[in-house]
Enzyme design. Sequence first.
Site, mmCIF file in Angstrom:
data_model
loop_
_atom_site.group_PDB
_atom_site.id
_atom_site.type_symbol
_atom_site.label_atom_id
_atom_site.label_comp_id
_atom_site.label_asym_id
_atom_site.label_seq_id
_atom_site.Cartn_x
_atom_site.Cartn_y
_atom_site.Cartn_z
ATOM 1 N N LYS A 101 -11.004 0.359 -2.140
ATOM 2 C CA LYS A 101 -10.866 0.362 -0.577
ATOM 3 C C LYS A 101 -12.115 0.125 0.665
ATOM 4 O O LYS A 101 -12.707 1.526 0.518
ATOM 5 C CB LYS A 101 -9.843 1.317 -0.341
ATOM 6 C CG LYS A 101 -8.658 1.159 0.780
ATOM 7 C CD LYS A 101 -8.146 1.917 1.267
ATOM 8 C CE LYS A 101 -7.261 1.365 2.375
ATOM 9 N NZ LYS A 101 -5.952 3.074 2.922
ATOM 10 N N SER A 139 -1.735 0.841 4.515
ATOM 11 C CA SER A 139 -3.189 -0.258 4.805
ATOM 12 C C SER A 139 -3.870 -0.513 3.662
ATOM 13 O O SER A 139 -4.727 -1.326 3.248
ATOM 14 C CB SER A 139 -3.603 1.100 5.678
ATOM 15 O OG SER A 139 -4.432 2.396 5.151
ATOM 16 N N SER A 186 0.280 4.938 2.407
ATOM 17 C CA SER A 186 -0.824 3.351 2.993
ATOM 18 C C SER A 186 -0.893 3.036 0.641
ATOM 19 O O SER A 186 -1.378 2.552 1.296
ATOM 20 C CB SER A 186 -2.221 4.419 3.500
ATOM 21 O OG SER A 186 -1.940 3.634 4.834
#
Length: 485
Positions: A79, A154, A178
Amino acid sequence: MSLFDLSLQELHNKLYAKELSVSDLVDASFTRIGEVDSKVQAFLALNEEDARSSAKQLDEQLGQGGSRGLLFGLPIGIKDNIVTEGITTTCASRFLSNYNPIYDATVVRKLKEAQTVTVGKLNMDEFAMGGSNENSAFHPTYNPWNLQHVPGGSSGGSAAAVAAGEVYFSLGSDTGGSIRQPAAYCGIVGMKPTYGLVSRYGLVAFASSLDQIGPLTKNVEDSAYLLQAISGYDPQDSTSANVDIPDYISSLTGDIKGLRIAVPKEYIGEGIDPAVKAKVLEALKVLEGLGAKWEEVSMPHTEYAVAAYYLLASSEASSNLARFDGVRYGVRSSDARNLLEVYQKSRSDGFGAEVKRRIMLGTYALSSGYYDAYYLKAQKVRTLIKQDFDQALADFDVIIGPTAPTTAFKIGEQTNDPLTMYLNDILTIPVNLAGLPAISVPCGLVEGLPVGLQVIGKALDEATILRVAHAFEQHTEHHKQRPQL
């Protein structure tokens, strides 16, 4: 059949039998990215040259013999809020579009020690603020199961890349759901460890008392292996838990006879899609058939979790994001005429709408005259929510419910309604407020879109939630279903 459909053990055996090379795995990853990422758009940056070079070095090591760990040679995506030396780390924000870190996050260093291969950086909501991956400053990511729907956020890029078979597994971060929510939306396994179990050193901070790095994988066994590799005390992280790390793999026994499950009525009541609730009840029947017992309980402060979370997370974001001022690093406004304008214009140009919204909310909540009314009260509510969990987990081994109230919604459907978007996290946020571990596993499809089952455990008891999730997985086929891109 994709190489990535093979189990971890099968890939490992093929590598050692010389039926497969690390270069083959890396080639397969980049080939798949070339085939599907124009549709999914999971990646922000690819690390192709370094990845292929690393693969050649690992193949040479393999030729020399010696034992290697099970993660050896596997392609992984990271990420884009986890810093990676030599690969841009933008947090999907224009503000950091030129930021090239000179060090690795602790989790990245540990994965290098496990000899994985970093394929690239994955898309996300800007600074991890969002639940749909539509807040990325560069482009949205699309759900591989239906490209008209969001992948969640996210960590939407991290989930979509695994679901689409672009990488074997990925890392995400979970501040209010997330990791688990996008895992549920994309039909994969996503785990949020206990706060402090995995080092946050090198994770760009959003809300420091809530953020936690964790794995996104195709199945529970892979999640256990990846968690084993990244867990452990880190003196560079002041919130790191100095505890012994158990062998998570040995906990995957499949035996849950006598296990006591709490099902909060608030998690299957008003606001939960009836079709999602039905899938969760079917999953509970599977667990009952394996010898577990479940009982409905009440966690009465759940309804206040979203309000408390957004006050606390926004307050911490307001403080953490003050460092992005156009002076030290990141993008600086080119037409600022004095220092004040450097701050104002750099932040105005660099941050997106959602980030600005949360900074303003947090700054207001922390301001003189409002601190006691908002921030302090939210902290008190956080304590009540934690007490709800303490009470339930005193009598039960795990808490189970849906990961999200609905399946993935359509792109653009909620972008103009932030409050509705925030409410999608109602079932994941309480876990972060309490600092507990939780895992989301696939438990079926509704109209072609995946549903996630969330298993929540006691602090530092990842072994039990992995055992429950693995037992469920072994007696269902949901985790074997793949999107048809």
